[in-house]
Design a protein around this motif. Structure first.
Motif, PDB file in Angstrom:
ATOM      1  N   PRO B 106      55.168  -7.285  75.610  1.00 30.97           N
ATOM      2  CA  PRO B 106      55.106  -7.406  77.078  1.00 30.97           C
ATOM      3  C   PRO B 106      53.714  -7.855  77.526  1.00 30.97           C
ATOM      4  CG  PRO B 106      55.845  -5.223  76.373  1.00 30.97           C
ATOM      5  CD  PRO B 106      55.348  -5.920  75.168  1.00 30.97           C
ATOM      6  N   GLY B 109      54.788  -7.323  84.010  1.00 31.86           N
ATOM      7  CA  GLY B 109      56.096  -6.921  84.532  1.00 31.86           C
ATOM      8  C   GLY B 109      56.932  -6.205  83.472  1.00 31.86           C
ATOM      9  N   GLN B 110      58.241  -6.395  83.550  1.00 34.18           N
ATOM     10  CA  GLN B 110      59.121  -5.729  82.601  1.00 34.18           C
ATOM     11  C   GLN B 110      59.123  -6.449  81.264  1.00 34.18           C
ATOM     12  OE1 GLN B 110      63.079  -5.271  84.147  1.00 34.18           O
ATOM     13  NE2 GLN B 110      62.341  -4.834  86.225  1.00 34.18           N
ATOM     14  N   VAL B 119      63.304 -13.002  81.764  1.00 37.06           N
ATOM     15  CA  VAL B 119      61.913 -12.758  81.380  1.00 37.06           C
ATOM     16  C   VAL B 119      61.403 -14.035  80.720  1.00 37.06           C
ATOM     17  CG1 VAL B 119      60.518 -11.568  79.644  1.00 37.06           C
ATOM     18  CG2 VAL B 119      62.028 -10.261  81.143  1.00 37.06           C
ATOM     19  N   VAL B 132      55.815 -13.164  88.723  1.00 35.44           N
ATOM     20  CA  VAL B 132      56.724 -12.057  88.442  1.00 35.44           C
ATOM     21  C   VAL B 132      57.335 -11.567  89.750  1.00 35.44           C
ATOM     22  CG1 VAL B 132      56.896  -9.688  87.597  1.00 35.44           C
ATOM     23  CG2 VAL B 132      55.507 -11.361  86.370  1.00 35.44           C
ATOM     24  N   GLY B 152      59.563 -10.451  84.345  1.00 35.95           N
ATOM     25  CA  GLY B 152      58.468 -10.098  83.436  1.00 35.95           C
ATOM     26  C   GLY B 152      58.053 -11.286  82.579  1.00 35.95           C
TER      27      GLY B 152
END
Lengths: 247, 793, 382
Positions: B106, B109-110, B119, B132, B152
């Motif tokens: 990561p 974000g997610q 993503v 994001v 993300g």
């Protein structure tokens, strides 16, 4: 053991020839000379007469073309020009103090360091001893309060006194001085001569000095006139030199 | 000031070698470590759609540690409100929590998308303008547009690692597939082996067995890729480039050492009098030597103090830059012990070695020589320390006199500049050496750049078309011609076919994937560079031309030889009719005539790919036409996969090459800097040594302008000479550098092209640099008052 | 006792080519300040051949540097040929110097990378003197003048030092500057070369060049038309130097400080016969007649004294009254330096040489007077 009859320095028929692109040039044409212990000998001559060359022959700084230079000091008889460079440097450091017109102090060392240097290089004194001795020598030339200054921070006359102290560092028998007062005003020059006189009278040093200045003749115990590479006259204290000026 | 120059010279060498060796160590360690840390797949299988059961088979295979199935498909994306479409590869995960292979890191974000969320891989951010939380619009094959929030950013160090030119990735869950009208099936397997992860033969073996097993079970493997766990796919390339940088670093050390030698020689000369005094009061040569060696060590230590921290920073900076370019993470800032050791060695040994000769010479100075300034006052006829008239001096004057006899008189101030230039020949040679090296590298980098571009240009001859159209289904040539010729500016269209196959060894084992393109034999949209044999002809049956990459497997291959290949599931033997040059990195490539391949595939007169020619060939026009064609064809119901400008893929390649060139250029500038530092030092020393002479010219009427001019002409003359030498030396340098780079990047040596640009630019630069290098000494010279000067005696 | 060349070029005929006004030069270094020139004033007139002498460290080179513009005065003014040379920038001054004065150094200072001919052409290039194509020929003529034509294409290192200095003189003449300045030009030469160089200077002086030369060789000062002595940064009065040449420089300086300038119109009596004398006089310029008063009140001029001569010494040394009338000459006013009795006696005591010489002069003059007396049967010199 140096009796007056054995000369301290003896030059026999010393010849020095420089070869230049424009031809050979004889700076010394067979100079013979004896210096007795305790003398303050002045060698007088015009520019180009060969005075500095003569000093260089005694100190072994320059090679000679012919003849022989013998120095009998510290119980040792040395044929100066037979030594190799390293031995010569060591011998010179221990036997001779050399003083130049332009002082030649090392600018990055303090006064006391300048004086300690020859002792460190020749190893005659322990490091602690040598610093103590350097301070004593500074005292002798009355500069002890400037001990930790750099040469640039004192006047020319003071620098020359430091140079004398340095020349005395290894307690040499002989001092050699090349126009030591040449770049000093008359009052300062007097001071330097005072120091020389005391060294001769009180410590029994032998001093050989060259100059072009006739008026200094009364200062020496003996003097020689050098012209075009030859000794032309010799005398003890006289005023004839000055008399010549009256034409 | 001279102390500063010595320290600086040492520091430059220490710094550059520190940066490069540090970066080298960091990268070669972190690159594989960071790659390995994210569990890169050892086996990648691209397959026709499959389901869970196939994945289970893989997981149950002996020797496989972990396996994951994904669906990867290409899609176009744009930020809402813009009209710039970007191709992405969407990767659908079943379960992000269960991610065991090709781990995602990561970034922002997610780390995992939810349903109908996406993503992005870090790289994609450079192409899509989104933050994001922002929305993205996806274009489905039927032309409809779906939008999803980007929730993300992650870094995927493994999946795209081997491919400079791959489209960036984006990630969704399998639950989102339906929303994008995609089947719920997988098409890729990523697996790691349980042991022997760094044994490519073992992996290949395992992979081949796996593939056989799957195909026996009815699955169809399109393409397979094998790689080691601890070897980043680009490690070879990176190492080659770092190798070049290392060579340049070593060169800089060399150059700086000549700078050190020069400066120390001058320093010692300045100290001549001091040495004389030391000897006069009893110092021996050995003592002087020891003193100055200690001084040099002190200089080295001082330089280390400056250069080591800077070099450490620089090393990390360089490593970080490369890591960013190649998409891997560094393990964090640190001091590399090897680099530190190298720096210390360079910082202490190089000055010692460089300074040995000047110091030994300096310690040999005789008292007489040292104080002869003093002696010269008294003795007439004494030759000055400077010595006698050399043969070279005499030659120079003779030339001038000869010229004068013919009535050509050079103004004397210029004569001074000319003769001054050659006065300190040792110093001149060292200065010229540094400046020439800098120049040669500078020019060579420009040549290499042009060479690379030329090669890309040559490669682009395989992509002459202005727009490439790829379809999901085959279309008749005539139908397509009718459709596209209606678009204004389209002048030609060709239908191409493509089959993917595999190259086999004698025993029938798969060696590598083989992509066979099938343009019409008489196509004008391809201008191959043949190494051997001939190009395809319409009548060729089971004959093809292969790219040079074939030499990897069959080094002695010649036209006429036969190769075993597998096409459309059948093992066949084809005859090689020609071998052509191509970028090896793109894999094994072959061309066969459309005439034969279309029969083989049973799509006669039809094609999935069409190549178009338009009236204009610039990128902007191509882009515009691609977009227009895209719209027009979709509107008319063609199942278009993509419409791309012909030069699109090339531009990406050029970009990454330019990054490399920038690197080289930085090194060239660094060497040039060292060179001009050397020149500045030399000019400074020259001026210092000639202070007395400058005073004389002042005394006889020289103005500031003339004094400055005299100095600057000398500097520029040195610059000009170094340019001439550098121009000659740049030829072998270009060859060497081009060979290393092309081998690293293209895995094949390429033809060298020379450009005038480097030569002209360097001429301008070196003249400017030398003018600059002499302007400060010159100004100082002009400022000197004569009294100072004559006091210099 | 008078100097055989003791005749400065006429003071009133022309304006000075060099005017040094109240020039002070102080050097500062870490050791403190050191004043090398202390309010020096000096005028030098066109055509003069001036030697500046002084011991090492007396400031003579600094004084020369003030004339050449090589150094800056701390205060004061130097005007050469009507130009205040310290009002120019260093660069402009350099150009001015190239055009207006030729400098000759003790160490020749030829450019080592240029041939002798090129060295001579260099100043012409710098100040753009004459046409470019005429320069080689002109330079060759100058080398011929100094006898070096066959060495024209040699580098300085390839010729002897005397020849180098000759070439340096040729270079100094290159731009036809009216003023030559030389710093110990023979200081680094053997006596034969020195003689040759000095001959060249005399030749140039005869041609009307103004020459200023620093030297510490007393034998050279005899051959110049004027001799300026500097001692510890101050100029010794030239009259004092000429009149009492056997004093040391500090002694001369003391006399210079104590002496006062007085002037008398033509025929005005300065010392009356039989009068008590308590002043020693030295003549700056003008003439003084020594007159014996006859019994019949007729005057007889027994001696005419000129610049550099002195009088009053007989009375001061022997004690007693004046033996003759001394009066200003008939042709113009006379300028004198007067020294009080005490000062005079002290100086004489301090300098045995001077005392001895003065004693001889007194004897000589007395003898002269007695013979005149005998001839004219007059009582002479009380």
């Amino acid at each position: 053991m140096d009796t007056p009859s054995t000369p301290l320095v003896e030059m026999q028929d010393v010849v020095k020839v420089y070869s230049t692109a424009a031809g050979d040039f004889a700076a010394l044409r067979g100079v013979s000379l004896r210096v007795q212990p305790g003398e303050f000998l002045g060698i007088i001559g015009k520019s180009g007469a060969g005075k500095s060359t003569l000093l260089n022959m005694i100190s072994g700084v320059d090679d000679l073309t012919g003849g022989r230079v013998t120095v009998r000091a510290d119980g040792r008889e040395v044929d100066v020009h037979a030594l190799d460079e390293n031995d010569l440097a060591l011998w010179r450091g221990q036997t001779m103090g050399v003083i130049y017109q332009s002082f030649q102090l090392l600018p990055m060392l303090t006064l006391v360091e300048n004086i300690t240097l020859p002792m460190d290089l020749c190893g005659l004194y322990q490091p602690r001893q040598s610093r103590q001795r350097a301070l004593e020598l500074l005292e002798l030339v009355e500069l002890e309060e400037h001990a930790n200054k750099l040469p640039a921070f004192i006047s020319g006359g003071q620098q020359q006194r430091v140079a004398i102290a340095r020349a005395l560092a290894n307690d040499p028998a002989i001092l050699i001085a090349d126009e030591p007062t040449g770049s000093l005003d008359s009052v300062t020059a007097d001071h330097i001569f005072d120091v020389f006189r005391r060294l001769v009278e009180e410590q029994g040093k032998t001093i050989i000095m060259v100059t072009h200045d006739n008026s200094l003749i009364p200062r020496f115990t003996r003097h020689l006139q050098l012209a075009d590479g030859e000794i032309v006259s010799e005398g003890t204290l006289t005023i004839t030199g000055a008399g010549r000026r009256s034409r | 000031m001279r102390t500063a120059l010595v320290v600086l010279s040492i520091a430059v060498g220490v710094f550059s070698i520190g940066v490069i060796s540090g970066a080298y160590a960091i990268i070669s360690n972190d690159m594989s470590a960071s790659y390995a840390a994210n569990a890169p797949s050892n086996i990648e299988l691209r397959m026709a759609d499959f389901d869970e059961s196939v994945l289970e088979t893989v997981r149950n295979t002996n020797g496989i540690a972990e396996a994951e199935a994904r669906r990867v498909f290409s899609i176009r994306v744009r930020a809402p409100g813009t009209n710039r479409w970007t191709a992405l590869d969407l990767v659908a995960f079943d379960d992000f929590e269960a991610n065991r292979v090709n781990l995602l890191i990561p970034v922002e974000g997610q780390g995992a998308p939810g349903k109908r969320q996406v993503v992005l891989e870090r790289d994609a951010l450079t192409r899509v303008d989104v933050e994001v939380g922002g929305l993205l619009e996806f274009e489905l094959p039927d032309g409809s547009i779906k939008s999803m929030p980007m929730v993300g950013v992650v870094q995927d160090t493994a999946m795209g690692a081997g491919d400079f030119l791959a489209a960036p990735y984006a990630y969704i869950t399998t639950s989102t597939l339906q929303y994008l009208h995609e089947p719920q099936d997988f098409n890729r397997i990523y697996a790691t082996v349980s042991d022997g992860g760094d044994d490519i033969l073992h992996i290949r073996d395992l992979g081949a067995g796996l593939k056989d097993r799957l195909e026996k079970g009815g699955a169809y493997v399109v393409r397979s890729r094998f790689s080691e766990t601890h070897t980043h796919p680009l490690a070879d390339t990176t190492n080659a480039i770092l190798g070049i940088l290392m060579a340049l670093g070593i060169l800089i050390v060399f150059l700086s050492s000549s700078l050190i030698a020069n400066t120390l020689a001058a320093l010692l000369q300045q100290h001549t009098r001091h040495i004389g005094i030391i000897k006069l009061v009893g110092g021996r040569g050995r003592q002087v030597l020891a003193m100055y060696l200690a001084l040099i060590m002190a200089f080295g230590a001082l330089a280390l103090l400056v250069a080591v921290p800077l070099g450490g920073q620089g090393a990390y900076g360089l490593a970080a830059f490369i890591a960013g370019e190649l998409n891997f993470t560094l393990l964090g800032y640190r001091i590399v012990p090897t680099a530190l050791l190298i720096q210390v060695l360079v910082g202490l040994l190089v000055p010692l070695i460089a300074g040995l000769v000047p110091v030994i010479n300096g310690s040999r100075v005789t008292v007489l020589k040292a104080i002869s300034g003093e002696a010269a006052r008294d003795e007439g006829g004494r030759p000055k320390v400077e010595g006698r008239v050399s043969r070279f001096d005499r030659f120079q004057t003779r030339v001038t006199v000869a010229l004068a006899r013919r009535g050509i008189h050079i103004p004397r101030p210029l004569v001074i500049s000319l003769r001054n230039t050659f006065r300190r020949r040792g110093r001149l040679i060292l200065t010229l050496f540094t400046l020439t090296m800098g120049g040669a590298i500078f020019i060579a980098v420009f040549n290499v750049r042009v060479t690379l571009h030329d090669y890309i240009g040559a490669i682009s001859r395989y992509f002459v078309s202005d727009v490439s159209l790829d379809f999901e289904a085959p279309y008749r040539l005539s139908e397509m011609e009718q459709a596209v010729m209606k678009v204004e500016g389209v002048t030609r269209v060709e239908g191409w076919q493509f089959v993917s196959g595999e190259l086999l060894d004698e025993t029938g084992m798969v060696l590598e994937n083989l992509n066979v393109f099938a343009p019409p034999a008489k196509s004008e949209l391809i201008e191959p560079i043949l190494v051997a044999g001939r190009w395809i002809e319409p009548g060729d049956v089971r004959k093809f031309a292969v790219s040079e990459a074939i030499f990897k497997y069959y080094p002695d291959l010649q036209p006429g030889d036969r190769l075993k290949i597998r096409v459309l599931g059948k093992d066949e033997t084809w005859e090689v009719i020609g071998i052509f040059k191509f970028v090896d990195r793109e894999g094994l490539l072959a061309y066969a005539p459309y005439e034969y391949v279309s029969r083989l595939t049973n799509y006669a007169n039809r094609a999935f790919m069409f190549r178009l020619v338009t009236v204009q060939h610039d990128r902007a026009y191509q882009d515009a036409k691609a977009e227009e064609l895209d719209a027009v064809l979709r509107e008319r119901g063609f199942k278009l996969l993509s419409a791309e400008a012909g030069s699109a893929s090339l531009d990406t390649a050029v970009e990454s090459l330019d990054t490399l060139v920038v690197f080289l250029l930085i090194m060239a500038v660094l060497t040039a800097t060292v060179g001009s530092m050397g020149l500045t030092g030399t000019m400074g020393m020259n001026v210092l040594e000639r202070t007395r002479e400058i005073g004389i010219t002042r005394a006889i009427g020289a103005t500031d302008r003339i004094i400055m001019l005299t100095v600057m002409v000398e500097g520029m003359l040195i610059g000009a000479i170094s340019w001439g030498l550098g121009a000659v030396l740049s030829v072998p340098f270009t060859m060497l550098l081009a060979r290393i780079v092309s081998l690293a990047v293209f895995e094949t040596p390429i033809d060298i092209v020379y450009t005038l640009n480097g030569y002209v630019l360097w001429l301008g630069l070196v003249l400017a640099l030398s003018a600059l290098a002499s302007v400060i000494p010159a100004r100082n010279a002009a400022r000197l008052t004569i009294r100072e000067v004559l006091a210099y005696e | 006792m008078t100097n055989r060349t003791g005749k400065p070029a006429p003071v009133t005929d022309a304006s000075p080519i060099i005017q040094i006004r109240e020039v002070v030069k102080t050097f500062k270094n870490a050791a403190g300040e050191f004043t090398v020139l202390k309010r020096v004033n000096l005028d030098i007139y066109p055509g003069q051949f001036v030697s500046i002498v002084g011991k090492s460290g007396s400031g003579k080179s600094t004084l020369l540097n003030m004339i050449t513009g090589i150094d800056h005065p701390t205060s004061g003014q130097v005007v050469i040929g009507g130009t205040d040379i310290y009002k120019m920038t260093e660069s402009r001054r350099s150009l001015w110097r190239g055009r207006n004065l030729g400098i000759i150094f003790q160490f020749f200072q030829l450019m080592p990378m240029l041939t002798l001919l090129e060295n001579v052409m260099l100043p012409m290039d710098y100040v753009n003197h004459g046409g470019f194509d005429e320069r080689p020929e002109r330079a060759m003529d100058l080398l011929k003048l100094v006898g070096l034509e066959q060495f024209a294409h040699k580098l300085p290192l390839a010729v002897s030092t005397g020849q180098q200095q000759s070439a340096a003189i040729a270079r100094a003449l290159a731009t036809d500057a009216p003023l030559l300045v030389a710093d110990e030009p023979t200081g680094n030469l053997d006596s034969r070369s020195a003689e040759h160089i000095f001959d060249l200077f005399e030749q140039l002086a005869a041609q009307g060049k103004t020459i200023v030369m620093v030297t510490h060789d007393p034998s050279l000062t005899l051959r110049t038309s004027r001799n300026v002595i500097i001692s510890d940064g101050e100029l010794i009065d030239e009259t004092v130097a000429r009149a009492l040449s056997l004093l040391t420089h500090p002694q001369m300086m003391a006399v210079t400080r104590r002496a006062e300038r007085v002037s008398f119109p033509p025929l005005r009596t300065i010392i009356r016969q039989g009068e008590h004398v308590d002043t020693f006089y030295m003549i700056i310029h003008g003439e003084v007649d020594v007159v014996l008063q006859g019994r019949k009140k007729e005057d007889a001029v027994v001696a005419r004294l000129t610049a550099g001569d002195f009088f009053g010494e007989i009375e001061l040394m022997r004690g007693g009254r004046s033996i003759a009338n001394v009066r200003a000459g008939p042709d113009g006013p006379v300028e004198l330096l007067s020294l009080p009795r005490d000062e005079f006696l002290r100086v004489v005591r301090e300098s045995p040489l001077t005392e001895e010489t003065l004693g001889r002069i007194v004897q000589h003059r007395l003898k002269e007077n007695q013979s005149a007396d005998r001839r004219r049967k007059l009582r002479l010199f009380g």
